[in-house]
Design an enzyme around this catalytic site. Sequence first.
Site, short mmCIF file in Angstrom:
data_model
loop_
_atom_site.label_atom_id
_atom_site.label_comp_id
_atom_site.label_asym_id
_atom_site.label_seq_id
_atom_site.Cartn_x
_atom_site.Cartn_y
_atom_site.Cartn_z
N PHE A 31 1.11 -1.41 0.23
CA PHE A 31 0.23 0.17 -0.01
C PHE A 31 1.08 1.50 -0.25
O PHE A 31 1.72 1.54 0.83
CB PHE A 31 -0.72 0.46 1.23
CG PHE A 31 -2.07 1.41 0.99
CD1 PHE A 31 -3.04 1.01 0.45
CD2 PHE A 31 -1.62 2.38 2.01
CE1 PHE A 31 -3.98 1.91 0.26
CE2 PHE A 31 -2.59 3.43 1.71
CZ PHE A 31 -3.75 3.44 0.53
N ASP B 58 9.05 2.81 1.96
CA ASP B 58 8.29 3.39 2.60
C ASP B 58 7.81 3.11 4.05
O ASP B 58 7.16 2.42 4.27
CB ASP B 58 7.24 3.02 1.62
CG ASP B 58 5.85 3.44 1.75
OD1 ASP B 58 5.38 4.05 2.99
OD2 ASP B 58 5.14 3.46 1.27
N LYS C 48 2.65 8.69 8.42
CA LYS C 48 1.76 8.91 9.27
C LYS C 48 1.98 9.20 11.03
O LYS C 48 1.59 10.04 11.60
CB LYS C 48 0.97 7.58 9.28
CG LYS C 48 0.50 7.36 8.83
CD LYS C 48 -0.50 5.46 8.37
CE LYS C 48 -1.17 5.35 7.72
NZ LYS C 48 -0.30 5.69 5.96
C1 LIG Z 1 -1.02 5.33 4.96
C2 LIG Z 1 0.13 4.31 4.06
C3 LIG Z 1 0.60 5.55 2.94
C4 LIG Z 1 -0.14 6.54 2.47
O1 LIG Z 1 -0.33 7.24 3.31
P1 LIG Z 1 -1.46 8.78 2.68
O2 LIG Z 1 -1.21 9.99 4.52
O3 LIG Z 1 -3.20 8.25 3.39
O4 LIG Z 1 -1.55 9.71 2.01
C5 LIG Z 1 1.06 4.79 1.87
N1 LIG Z 1 2.16 4.16 3.13
C6 LIG Z 1 2.67 3.53 3.53
C7 LIG Z 1 2.61 2.48 3.88
C8 LIG Z 1 0.88 3.55 4.50
O5 LIG Z 1 0.61 2.63 5.76
#
Ligand SMILES: *Cc1c(COP(=O)(O)O)cnc(C)c1O
Length: 392
Positions: A132, A218, A247
């Site tokens: 994700f 990420d 986050k």
């Molecule tokens: C939540 C998440 C995103 C996206 O973040 P947003 O602030 O919702 O755009 C991207 N990568 C990972 C691993 C995430 O958990």
Amino acid sequence: MNTEDIKKAEEKYFINTFTRQPIVLDKGHGTVVYDIEGNKYLDFFAGIAVNNVGHTHPKVVNAIKKQAEKLIHISNIYYNKPTIELGEKLVKLSSFDKVFFANSGAEANEGAIKLALKYTGKNEIIATNNSFHGRTIATLTATGQDVYKKDFTKSLPQGFKHVPFGDIESIKNEITDNTAAILIEPIQGEGGVNIPPKGFFEELSKICEENNILLILDEVQTGLGRCGTMFAHELFDVKPDIMTLAKALGGGVPIGAILTTNEIATGFNPGDHGTTFGGGPLICAAASATLDAIVEEDLVENSKNMGDYFKNKLLNLKDKYDLITEVRGYGLMIGIELTQPCGEIVNDLREKGFLVNCTAGKVLRFLPPLIISEEEINQLIDALDEEFENLS
Ligand SMILES: *Cc1c(COP(=O)(O)O)cnc(C)c1O
């Protein structure tokens, strides 16, 4: 307005994108939140791994109050102190040289993808199944889950390939002369708290170096103490070229960050990338206070210790109930895979006063604030025990 009124207003006025839980949250402190009817919940979700320092941390609240009275926004056309101070703090806390602030995780990943393409002059990105990376068009394309992108497939950009998470051979097979980067989470979050096989990142790091491919980690969900280390990649012997955060960075306010080396940072020149709001003074003051709290309160250490404690308790439950097939995670990012969907369990636990999350269909995911205590973990374990007893 009571809970029913609010639910009706949402249905009437909002574009229908979220399946919300039927409670209206009103206030929160530390690990606890309250709804407007006065019900209390122990929060094992932390706003999707955002509230690492707990709700309304006094340091964060004070930083926001003070900065709000002074200066809220000026754009990146001018310097301001909180932004530069946060940048310096974050670079020093990590093993990188340079930073760029965005507004969200998706936007940080979007910028990281642009930087990798621009720096290498190549046009392919390898990502993983069940990953994700966000909801913007490029990050949606990178995301390895069809549920999120099936309705857009004809309009998604070219150049993204997917391989099974943790599979070195598949990655080797997909590498071409056009491969710019590999984009990957150290531990997959939304995909179900998936842990890479032993030695995977060490091997991946080598392959990237040998083939001149950038490794983009990420760490939007895994970063800032969540996995029992400041950044999850410290769990492995791996050297990322680019790391994204978001986050937990703002203590609850929206911010994302791209971190990279001096060399790769040369890929961008003035005008190649930008943002109106990203890294504004108000948000950066809050993020600065958040980083201070994480460091000064030894929250990384607590994440590791409480994570180990929590995982052991969950393993005991696994011995007791066949319903649990696996317990996995690092620090306070823990998932338990069940033999059945977990939506109803989430509802039952909420009614008992616990906020937990179900992801990837059958994975109960726990992401409490890093200030959680043994006693609070015990409370959840007792509730889970009771729940699994009823289901068995
Ligand atoms: C939540 C998440 C995103 C996206 O973040 P947003 O602030 O919702 O755009 C991207 N990568 C990972 C691993 C995430 O958990």
